[in-house]
Structure formats: structure tokens, C-alpha cells
Design an enzyme around this catalytic site. Sequence first.
Site, short mmCIF file in Angstrom:
data_model
loop_
_atom_site.label_atom_id
_atom_site.label_comp_id
_atom_site.label_asym_id
_atom_site.label_seq_id
_atom_site.Cartn_x
_atom_site.Cartn_y
_atom_site.Cartn_z
N GLY A 33 0.82 -1.22 0.00
CA GLY A 33 0.00 0.00 0.00
C GLY A 33 0.84 1.26 0.00
N GLY A 35 -0.40 4.35 0.19
CA GLY A 35 -1.23 5.47 0.67
C GLY A 35 -0.44 6.23 1.74
CG PHE A 36 -2.20 9.63 3.73
CD1 PHE A 36 -1.56 10.85 3.56
CD2 PHE A 36 -3.46 9.48 3.19
CE1 PHE A 36 -2.16 11.89 2.88
CE2 PHE A 36 -4.08 10.51 2.51
CZ PHE A 36 -3.43 11.71 2.35
CB VAL A 101 -0.67 -8.00 -2.18
CG1 VAL A 101 -0.54 -9.16 -1.20
CG2 VAL A 101 0.66 -7.28 -2.35
CD GLU A 197 -14.34 17.82 3.43
OE1 GLU A 197 -13.74 18.46 4.29
OE2 GLU A 197 -13.80 16.94 2.72
CG ASP A 326 -8.12 4.50 6.71
OD1 ASP A 326 -7.71 5.20 7.66
OD2 ASP A 326 -8.77 4.95 5.76
CB ALA A 341 -4.65 11.81 6.20
CD GLN A 342 -1.44 14.45 10.83
OE1 GLN A 342 -0.63 13.87 11.55
NE2 GLN A 342 -1.05 15.13 9.77
C1 LIG Z 1 -13.18 10.78 -0.04
C2 LIG Z 1 -12.32 10.75 1.19
C3 LIG Z 1 -12.10 11.93 1.90
C4 LIG Z 1 -11.29 11.92 3.03
N1 LIG Z 1 -11.07 13.10 3.69
C5 LIG Z 1 -10.22 13.12 4.73
C6 LIG Z 1 -9.89 14.34 5.38
O1 LIG Z 1 -10.42 15.41 5.01
N2 LIG Z 1 -8.99 14.32 6.40
C7 LIG Z 1 -8.42 13.14 6.81
O2 LIG Z 1 -7.57 13.16 7.71
N3 LIG Z 1 -8.71 11.97 6.24
C8 LIG Z 1 -9.60 11.94 5.21
N4 LIG Z 1 -9.90 10.74 4.61
C9 LIG Z 1 -9.36 9.50 5.18
C10 LIG Z 1 -7.91 9.30 4.76
O3 LIG Z 1 -7.79 9.51 3.38
C11 LIG Z 1 -7.51 7.90 5.15
O4 LIG Z 1 -7.58 7.81 6.55
C12 LIG Z 1 -6.09 7.60 4.69
O5 LIG Z 1 -6.03 7.63 3.28
C13 LIG Z 1 -5.65 6.22 5.18
O6 LIG Z 1 -4.38 5.97 4.70
P1 LIG Z 1 -3.91 4.48 4.40
O7 LIG Z 1 -2.49 4.58 3.97
O8 LIG Z 1 -4.26 3.61 5.53
O9 LIG Z 1 -4.82 3.99 3.19
P2 LIG Z 1 -4.96 4.58 1.73
O10 LIG Z 1 -4.53 6.00 1.67
O11 LIG Z 1 -6.36 4.27 1.31
O12 LIG Z 1 -3.94 3.73 0.86
C14 LIG Z 1 -4.09 2.35 0.69
C15 LIG Z 1 -3.26 1.94 -0.52
O13 LIG Z 1 -3.20 0.52 -0.57
C16 LIG Z 1 -3.32 0.08 -1.91
N5 LIG Z 1 -3.83 -1.29 -1.88
C17 LIG Z 1 -4.94 -1.75 -1.29
N6 LIG Z 1 -5.05 -3.08 -1.45
C18 LIG Z 1 -3.97 -3.47 -2.15
C19 LIG Z 1 -3.51 -4.73 -2.64
N7 LIG Z 1 -4.18 -5.85 -2.42
N8 LIG Z 1 -2.37 -4.78 -3.34
C20 LIG Z 1 -1.67 -3.64 -3.61
N9 LIG Z 1 -2.05 -2.42 -3.16
C21 LIG Z 1 -3.18 -2.33 -2.44
C22 LIG Z 1 -4.29 1.08 -2.52
O14 LIG Z 1 -4.15 1.12 -3.94
C23 LIG Z 1 -3.85 2.39 -1.85
O15 LIG Z 1 -2.89 3.09 -2.59
C24 LIG Z 1 -10.71 10.71 3.47
C25 LIG Z 1 -10.93 9.53 2.76
C26 LIG Z 1 -11.72 9.55 1.63
C27 LIG Z 1 -11.95 8.27 0.84
#
Ligand SMILES: Cc1cc2nc3c(=O)[nH]c(=O)nc-3n(C[C@H](O)[C@H](O)[C@H](O)COP(=O)(O)OP(=O)(O)OC[C@H]3O[C@@H](n4cnc5c(N)ncnc54)[C@H](O)[C@@H]3O)c2cc1C
Length: 445
Positions: A33, A35-36, A101, A197, A326, A341-342
Site C-alpha cells: 500500500g 497510501g499515507f 497483492v 464536503e 485505515d 490521514a494523520q
Molecule cells: C473521499 C475521502 C475523503 C477523506 N477526507 C479526509 C480528510 O479530510 N482528512 C483526513 O484526515 N482523512 C480523510 N480521509 C481519510 C484518509 O484519506 C484515510 O484515513 C487515509 O487515506 C488512510 O491511509 P492508508 O495509507 O491507511 O490507506 P490509503 O490512503 O487508502 O492507501 C491504501 C493503498 O493501498 C493500496 N492497496 C490496497 N489493497 C492493495 C492490494 N491488495 N495490493 C496492492 N495495493 C493495495 C491502494 O491502492 C492504496 O494506494 C478521506 C478519505 C476519503 C476516501
Amino acid sequence: MSAMLANTRTRSDEATAVVETPRPERKRIIIIGGGFAGIAAAHALRHADAEVVLIDRRNHHIFQPLLYQVATAILSPAEIAAPIRQLEAKRRNVSVLLAEVTAVDVASRTIEAASPGAGVHKIAFDYLVVATGMRPNYFGHDEFARYAPGLKSLADAEMIRAKILGAFELAATTEDENERARQMTFVLVGAGPSGVELAGSLAHLVKVTLRGNFHRIDPSKSAIILLDAGNRVLPTFAEPLSRRVTRRLTKLGVKVMTGVKVDTVDDQGVVAGGKRVSSATVLWTAGVAASPIPKMLGTKTDRAGRALVDPFLKVVDAPGVFVVGDAASVIQNEHPVPGVAQAAIQEGQYVGRLIASELKGRKVKRPFRYFDKGNMAVVGKNYAVLERGRLHTGGFLTYLVWAFVHILALPQLQNRLRVQRQWLSSYFTGQRSSRLIPETNEPGH
Ligand SMILES: Cc1cc2nc3c(=O)[nH]c(=O)nc-3n(C[C@H](O)[C@H](O)[C@H](O)COP(=O)(O)OP(=O)(O)OC[C@H]3O[C@@H](n4cnc5c(N)ncnc54)[C@H](O)[C@@H]3O)c2cc1C
């Protein structure tokens, strides 16, 4: 397989043989992943004497808090995303793999990753960091997804934008009054930050941006309905802020309906609280569920599918396996750490540092502590709310703080410059730069 990988599939993908990747001399850390949380973990491991493999099924990192602005035509997709390879280019010990994965075997300490054109790779790990985030949750009604898209990827945001803009085109061409009303009715299911939003931005789009663009219809007469089964909007914020946001949304022309459960979503709209609402655009901003990966770890998960981890974010009985962001269910002071995100960034950083210390032979004794920097949500133009500890506030100044914080948090300088320019231009002109309907999404297709 994700849309991104499906699109790049070639004939050679047909080969399903699993190819084993040789073991490196150094320890191997796999992060699933980008993401953040995953990016933060990779960053914290940049000086580690180990091979770090960062795997994502997309080639880009998305700044999800601004996805709603892509869905409502303020920003274009590239402005809120960055190629993961580019983000990691300077980290010599980090390699990036575009792959999904599909399996994790904690016992043999291997994962399987399907790459476009390269088949399935079995890769052994010494440490595994799962940072796979969440996906929309239809609460047992996955059939709703066909009619009510969720907002999680750039493709979702572009499709929603095309749906919204396409609805006005169809409303302007139909002779049928009922159909026109249906096209000009937008239903958002879920009044959390995303729903609020999106509703606020949509209200501004129909009242200001589209003003005077159609001669046969008046977009400002559109109905925007924000539904939620709970008893208030923004349930994670304090109640007085929630009430302020409801008043603000109402002022913007959004009809807020709380305590209303959605029974059905179909091609005609929704049935909510026993009543049918005809709508051509239903958007799902309700719940989220974890990706299937945490379940493959053989550990306990919560109701949303998040892995229960110990205070060090480790999976119990699986040495060297961590879940962050998450995808993890982290309890602190008897409360769950929020899925924001934080929290994801702090958890990714913590685990990256913990592994780096362990590689140096040091044992980390301090468990993870989440530091809450506050919660914000923007409601249309010029207005945002902030909750930080006992501070509960809202208004134009808060909106400026929100804009500043979001600009700074964008992944790359070019994102920051481009978003700033778009915001300034749309602030002063009321126009939105990204109002194109992609050809495949043209109404009627
Ligand atoms: C529309 C929206 C608005 C939001 N607004 C806010 C906000 O204003 N403020 C705030 O703090 N938070 C906000 N959030 C929440 C925040 O974005 C999440 O808490 C944050 O993105 C979590 O980070 P993460 O790295 O856990 O997951 P993610 O950022 O979701 O990243 C997960 C990554 O894993 C990858 N992945 C998943 N499964 C697989 C797999 N099997 N194989 C390979 N790759 C995989 C995905 O492609 C992705 O790139 C918002 C979320 C959304 C959807």
C-alpha cells in the site's frame, strides 16, 4: 484485480505460473500500500540497511481528502496525486512494484503479487507492513454499488464528475418534466466528512459555476439531498459543530435528512425511510470496510474487517507483521484511533522507525501513541469547522487554515503550486477548471 492493473493487462498476463523472487542478502521489508501509511513507513525506513519493497496496485499515491474536489470539477486528477515511483526515487533502498497483492502466508512468510505482464510473484519477507486502507462499505448491499458509486479512487472521482455534469446535459435536452427533475436531483448517502464536503461543493457548483450556462434549465433549482441513518451530520465532531454544519448546508440549499435509512438504491433513485426519491445521481459516502488483506493474516478483525493489533501495531502471533493506517484497528485510551490521514501517517512512521531500530538490534519499548492534531471539514465556499481538544470553531478563518494545511500536506511541490493556482482562480471567478466529461462517460454511453 484493480482497474489500473486490468487496463494494463497484456497477453502474457494469461500465464498464471507463480515465479519465486530470490531472497536478498539483506533483510527484506515488504510494504503493501502506497497510501499515507505506506509512504510514511517507507520514508522512515530510508536509511535502514534492508531491502524495502513498496507494492501498490496503482502507480500513484492519492491525496484522498481532496478527492471530492475532483468529483465536483474544481481540481483535475493529476493535481491531487503523485507517482509512487517519483516519491520514492531518491530512496536507494526502496523499490516500487506495481502489483496487486492477492495472498499473504504468514506461516511461510511470503506474499503473492500479481503484476501486469509479469504474472504472479511469490516474494519472501522478513518484515511485512500492511497498509492497504479501506474501500466503500454497502453494509451487505453490494448491489447498490452499481447505482451509487463510492469515492475512493481517481477513477471514482472522474466518474462521479461525469455523472453530475452529464445529468445537467440530459436535463437540458429532455422534454419530460419528471425526467428533468430526476436528472436535477442529487442524493448523497452518508453525512460524514466526505458527504458534507461533497454536498457543499455541489451546492456551489449548481448555484455559481453553472449559472447562465444552460438556457432551458436553471441548475440552481437542483435538489441536493444529504441522507444519513444516524441522528446528525458529522457524527465524529462535537454536537454544536454538527448543528452549525447542518445550518450552513441548509443555507447553501442542501436538504439534510438524518435518521433516515436507505432501503433500496436502483436505476431510478433511492427508497429511503419508506419513501421513493427519484434521482439520476446517487452517491455513496456512507461506510468503509477494510481490504481483504488483513483477513489473510489469520488474526482477529473488527466488524469493518480491520486487523486488531497490539499497542506496537504488531499482529499477535505473527512476528514481524504489522498493520497500519485505515486497515488497522488501534485502541487508545479505550477509544479507537480514527481512520484519518494523520493517524495513518503517524502509524506508518512509528512502524518504519520500530523496524529500523530492530534491524540495529535495539528493542523498542514505547508503544504507539496517536497525537490528535484536530479534525476539520469544509462546508462549501469560505467555511470550515475545526475541532481540536476543547477548541470548537468554524468560519472563514478556519477555512483559510484548512486551505493552508491542505496545500502544505499535498505530496509534491507541483501539486501544491497547481492546487493553489486552481483554488485562487476558482475563488475569484467562481469557475471550475475541470468541467470535462470524458468521451466514454458521455451521457447515453
Ligand atoms: C473521499 C475521502 C475523503 C477523506 N477526507 C479526509 C480528510 O479530510 N482528512 C483526513 O484526515 N482523512 C480523510 N480521509 C481519510 C484518509 O484519506 C484515510 O484515513 C487515509 O487515506 C488512510 O491511509 P492508508 O495509507 O491507511 O490507506 P490509503 O490512503 O487508502 O492507501 C491504501 C493503498 O493501498 C493500496 N492497496 C490496497 N489493497 C492493495 C492490494 N491488495 N495490493 C496492492 N495495493 C493495495 C491502494 O491502492 C492504496 O494506494 C478521506 C478519505 C476519503 C476516501
